[in-house]
Design an enzyme around this catalytic site. Structure first.
Site, PDB file in Angstrom:
ATOM      1  N   SER A 229       0.837  -1.194   0.000  1.00  0.00           N
ATOM      2  CA  SER A 229       0.000   0.000   0.000  1.00  0.00           C
ATOM      3  C   SER A 229       0.868   1.237   0.000  1.00  0.00           C
ATOM      4  O   SER A 229       1.992   1.229   0.519  1.00  0.00           O
ATOM      5  CB  SER A 229      -0.903   0.029   1.240  1.00  0.00           C
ATOM      6  OG  SER A 229      -0.134   0.331   2.402  1.00  0.00           O
ATOM      7  N   ASP A 230       0.370   2.329  -0.604  1.00  0.00           N
ATOM      8  CA  ASP A 230       0.987   3.615  -0.319  1.00  0.00           C
ATOM      9  C   ASP A 230       0.782   3.856   1.174  1.00  0.00           C
ATOM     10  O   ASP A 230      -0.118   3.285   1.796  1.00  0.00           O
ATOM     11  CB  ASP A 230       0.360   4.720  -1.159  1.00  0.00           C
ATOM     12  CG  ASP A 230       1.285   5.924  -1.312  1.00  0.00           C
ATOM     13  OD1 ASP A 230       2.234   6.048  -0.511  1.00  0.00           O
ATOM     14  OD2 ASP A 230       1.057   6.734  -2.220  1.00  0.00           O
ATOM     15  N   TRP A 231       1.608   4.700   1.741  1.00  0.00           N
ATOM     16  CA  TRP A 231       1.612   4.847   3.202  1.00  0.00           C
ATOM     17  C   TRP A 231       0.280   5.434   3.689  1.00  0.00           C
ATOM     18  O   TRP A 231      -0.027   6.593   3.466  1.00  0.00           O
ATOM     19  CB  TRP A 231       2.791   5.710   3.616  1.00  0.00           C
ATOM     20  CG  TRP A 231       4.016   4.932   3.973  1.00  0.00           C
ATOM     21  CD1 TRP A 231       4.748   5.046   5.107  1.00  0.00           C
ATOM     22  CD2 TRP A 231       4.674   3.908   3.207  1.00  0.00           C
ATOM     23  NE1 TRP A 231       5.808   4.157   5.112  1.00  0.00           N
ATOM     24  CE2 TRP A 231       5.786   3.438   3.961  1.00  0.00           C
ATOM     25  CE3 TRP A 231       4.422   3.312   1.973  1.00  0.00           C
ATOM     26  CZ2 TRP A 231       6.631   2.430   3.512  1.00  0.00           C
ATOM     27  CZ3 TRP A 231       5.270   2.315   1.530  1.00  0.00           C
ATOM     28  CH2 TRP A 231       6.355   1.879   2.291  1.00  0.00           C
ATOM     29  N   GLY A 232      -0.517   4.563   4.341  1.00  0.00           N
ATOM     30  CA  GLY A 232      -1.813   4.969   4.839  1.00  0.00           C
ATOM     31  C   GLY A 232      -2.942   4.809   3.846  1.00  0.00           C
ATOM     32  O   GLY A 232      -4.032   5.341   4.053  1.00  0.00           O
ATOM     33  N   ALA A 233      -2.720   4.048   2.768  1.00  0.00           N
ATOM     34  CA  ALA A 233      -3.743   3.917   1.719  1.00  0.00           C
ATOM     35  C   ALA A 233      -4.783   2.846   1.998  1.00  0.00           C
ATOM     36  O   ALA A 233      -5.755   2.729   1.250  1.00  0.00           O
ATOM     37  CB  ALA A 233      -3.077   3.625   0.369  1.00  0.00           C
TER      38      ALA A 233
END
Length: 759
Positions: A229-233
């Site tokens: 995931s993108d960070w926090g996605a």
């Protein structure tokens, strides 16, 4: 993944779930009891950003010193695959020396709008060059035992509400424009990981989009790595795991792990899905351990020298009316605060702490001849937009006293960054006004631009020279001096179109959408595809870039080993017709002369960069394949090639095509279509074998029905209105217009006869 199945069996449910999320902000989870190591991943599209203390993904905290290369916008302007490989190898060495297993890059999202705040971090508006540059980078990094993470998958083309916005795009545009670069890069280079984006795609978050992460990425394209995931996605962790999103970053503090465990225990998640992800993470751990075991040595000085070389080859000479290169006998006034405080990279997660930093003014003084007079005036404040009259007067006085004027200008950090989009394409008012004033008092002004994306240039006619330096990395200062004094012949070409105004760009009416969604209403017509279709003249076209020498193109040859095949070899000769050695990028575009669906006027399908001494000629060769001629058919859900004539054009830019030749493609990859009651008569006409069938079944009606007479007469309907109606009419319309003489049974017999003939 069978090699890891025995180890997976030994892990508890909690241990398996723990491998699906990070240990902390930058590290994957380790399990000492089972000798499963954890590894660091960190940002690195154009430079290593390993943070030591407090961690963040927005470039707020300091990171270890590292080589800062030009950002992707500049790298793409080099059109040089070998240069990209050189950047990739050096970044891998620096990552390995810092025990970093994966560089989080490259980013290959399409530059849909010049307003996107993160465009400096992406390659191009065109998927072909994006995939070629990305593939070269990934190959080089991973050959050194360090992984990459291809991002941001997918349709992440703006910063406005990027965490939640729903990107609404039709299937054909999705595949031809926004997925094509990912597809080709995955198939060409197999990145260790793919990073999913924050946004929704057609109503589904990318982090839990089964169609994207499994059906396309794995099942169709053959991706073998893991999805992070993108960070926090992550929206819903269990939904993401089911869709194919393997690793949640950063650590959720056990929240995601517990959700996975609970779902398995209550029967809403099949444990086999979790096991599959764990096997992927174990495969990654094995590769990472082998890669870092190699241990890399780093020569930061050599890396800096290569950063200078890379920056110089990425700079684009946009205008030169005899003002460049600077001559040793000329006095030069260097103006602009950017000459002392260069803007060399973008803001956000890709921000690098440079190991070295060349200052343009210092490098100009070093590069100039011993007795050459170099003066400096600040001209404007970088951190303000208002005009300082005293600084302007000082700059004008310096300009009047010099033979040549070089102004370093561009966009300050606050104008473009990750996290927000621009709202206009203008430079700060104080810089634009200064350029106009300098143009009034001096005939030989050159503007050196530092910006990550296109700007409007209402002042263009006021100056004689413009060099687009983009965000040139830590070597930008020396590289710009080398370009100015002719020690390096500029060879960069734009990998994006510069519009005259914001309103001219194709996404203007749709970008950035409302708070919940954004419609990609321009469809296929992104960048040069739009300007060519509309026959509009942009400020600078895609592929454009000048040189201190000139090149001619000749002797275009096309070879088809098999007549009608899409396997085509194109060769032409390029000659340096000037007096200076230089590099030229030859670009190949393909046009379908006639298609059943609308297609762009031309599309980039090949490029080659070649170095030529004065008077030297070299042949350059392009290899085309089925995909070079194909388009995506959303009705068939596949790429197809229609037979017909295609134009092959080769030249110096999308608007400077010097050589043209036709090639006949008889290969037909269209699937057999079944005839049904809503098939149009024009569809039957595309199958010559069906015309006799149609005539046979309609002949009995001809004596009773004028409409049927028109359709069975040789040459079809004579009346234009009648011809148009018949062309568009579905077969069921034969019943409506037959006055009862053509029945449902007749229609069924016709359809069956047609489909039997197609077989």
């Amino acid at each position: 993944m069978a090699a890891y199945s025995e180890l997976v069996k030994k892990l508890t449910l909690a241990e398996k779930a723990s491998l699906c999320s990070g240990k902390n902000f930058w590290n994957t989870q380790n399990i000492e009891e089972h000798q499963i190591p954890g590894f660091m991943v960190t940002d690195g599209p154009h430079g290593l950003r390993k943070q030591g203390g407090s961690a963040d993904h927005l470039g707020l905290s300091d990171s270890v010193p590292a080589t800062c290369f030009p950002t992707a916008a500049g790298l793409a302007a080099s059109w040089n695959r070998e240069l990209m490989e050189g950047v990739g190898r050096r970044l891998a060495h620096e990552a390995g020396a810092e025990d970093v297993a994966v560089l989080l890059g490259p980013g290959i999202n399409i530059k849909r709008s010049p307003l996107c705040g993160r465009n400096f971090e992406y390659f191009s508006e065109d998927p072909y060059i994006s995939s070629e540059m990305a593939s070269a980078y990934i190959h080089a990094v991973q050959q050194e035992g360090i992984g990459t993470s291809l991002k941001h998958f997918a349709v992440n083309n703006q910063e406005y509400h990027r965490l939640t916005v729903d990107a609404r795009v039709d299937e054909r545009t999705l595949h031809e424009i926004y997925l094509a670069a990912f597809e080709a890069t995955v198939q060409n280079s197999q990145p260790w990981s793919v990073m999913c984006s924050y946004n929704k795609v057609n109503g589904v978050f990318a982090s839990e989009n089964h169609k994207l992460l499994t059906e396309l990425l794995r099942d169709t394209w053959g991706f073998e790595g893991f999805v992070v995931s993108d960070w926090g996605a992550v929206n819903e962790r269990v939904a993401g795991l089911k869709a194919g999103m393997d690793l949640e970053m950063p650590s959720s503090g056990g929240v995601g792990d517990k959700a996975i465990q609970d779902a398995i225990e209550n029967g809403t998640l099949d444990e086999a899905v979790l096991d599959r992800t764990v096997e992927r993470m174990l495969a990654f751990a094995e590769k990472a351990e082998k890669g870092l075991f190699r241990k890399q040595s780093v020569d930061k000085k050599e890396h800096h020298d290569f950063a200078v070389k890379t920056a110089a080859e990425s700079m684009v000479l946009l205008k030169n009316e005899g003002v460049l290169p600077l001559q040793p006998s000329e006095s030069v006034a260097v103006i602009g605060e950017f000459a002392e405080q260069p803007r060399f990279q973008g803001g956000g997660s890709s921000k690098v702490n440079p190991a070295y930093l060349d200052i343009p003014l210092e490098q100009i003084k070093k590069t100039a001849s011993a007795d050459q007079q170099i003066t400096y005036a600040r001209g404007f404040h970088i951190d303000r937009n208002d005009i300082d009259a005293a600084l302007v007067e000082e700059a004008l006085a310096a300009a009047k006293a010099a033979d040549k004027v070089v102004l370093y200008a561009g966009l300050p950090d606050r104008y473009e960054s990750e996290g927000y989009d621009r709202t206009h394409l203008q430079m700060p008012a104080n810089q634009a006004a200064l350029i106009e004033e300098l143009g009034r008092v001096h005939d030989n002004v050159t503007v050196m631009l530092s910006n990550g994306a296109p700007i409007e240039m209402p002042w263009l006619e006021s100056v004689k020279g413009v060099v687009e330096c983009y965000l040139g990395g830590q070597g930008m200062g020396q590289a710009s001096a080398d370009i100015l004094f002719g020690k390096v012949n500029p060879s960069g070409k734009l990998a994006e179109t510069f519009p005259m105004t914001l309103q001219q760009n194709p996404s203007y009416l749709h970008f950035p959408g409302n708070k919940d969604s954004v419609m990609y209403g321009e469809g296929l017509y992104v960048g040069y595809r739009y300007y060519d279709a509309k026959e509009e003249t942009p400020l600078f076209p895609f592929g454009y870039g000048l040189s201190y020498t000139t090149f001619s193109y000749s002797n275009l040859r096309i070879e088809q080993p098999e007549a009608g095949s899409t396997n085509v070899t194109v060769t032409c000769t390029i000659t340096n017709t000037g007096s200076t050695a230089g590099k030229e990028t030859a670009q190949l575009y393909v046009k379908d002369q006639e298609s059943s669906l609308e297609r762009p006027e031309r599309e980039l399908k090949g490029f080659t960069k070649v170095h030529l001494e004065p008077g030297e000629s070299k042949d350059v060769t392009f290899e085309l394949n089925e995909r070079s001629f194909a388009y995506y058919h959303d009705g068939f859900s596949q790429w197809i090639v229609e037979p017909g004539m295609f134009t092959i054009a080769v030249g110096a830019s999308s608007r400077d095509l010097r050589l043209h030749e036709e090639v006949d493609v008889t290969e037909d990859t269209r699937p057999v279509t079944r005839i049904h009651r809503n098939s149009r008569l024009e569809e039957l006409a595309q199958h010559p074998d069906l015309n006799p069938v149609l005539e046979k079944h309609l002949a009995p009606l001809a004596s009773n029905n004028l409409f049927a007479q028109q359709m069975t007469e040789e040459g079809g309907a004579a009346d234009p209105m009648m011809a148009a109606m018949m062309k568009e009419m579905p077969l069921r319309g034969l019943i409506n217009f037959s006055s009862g003489h053509f029945t449902e049974q007749n229609l069924t017999d016709l359809i069956e006869a047609c489909n039997a003939k197609i077989k």
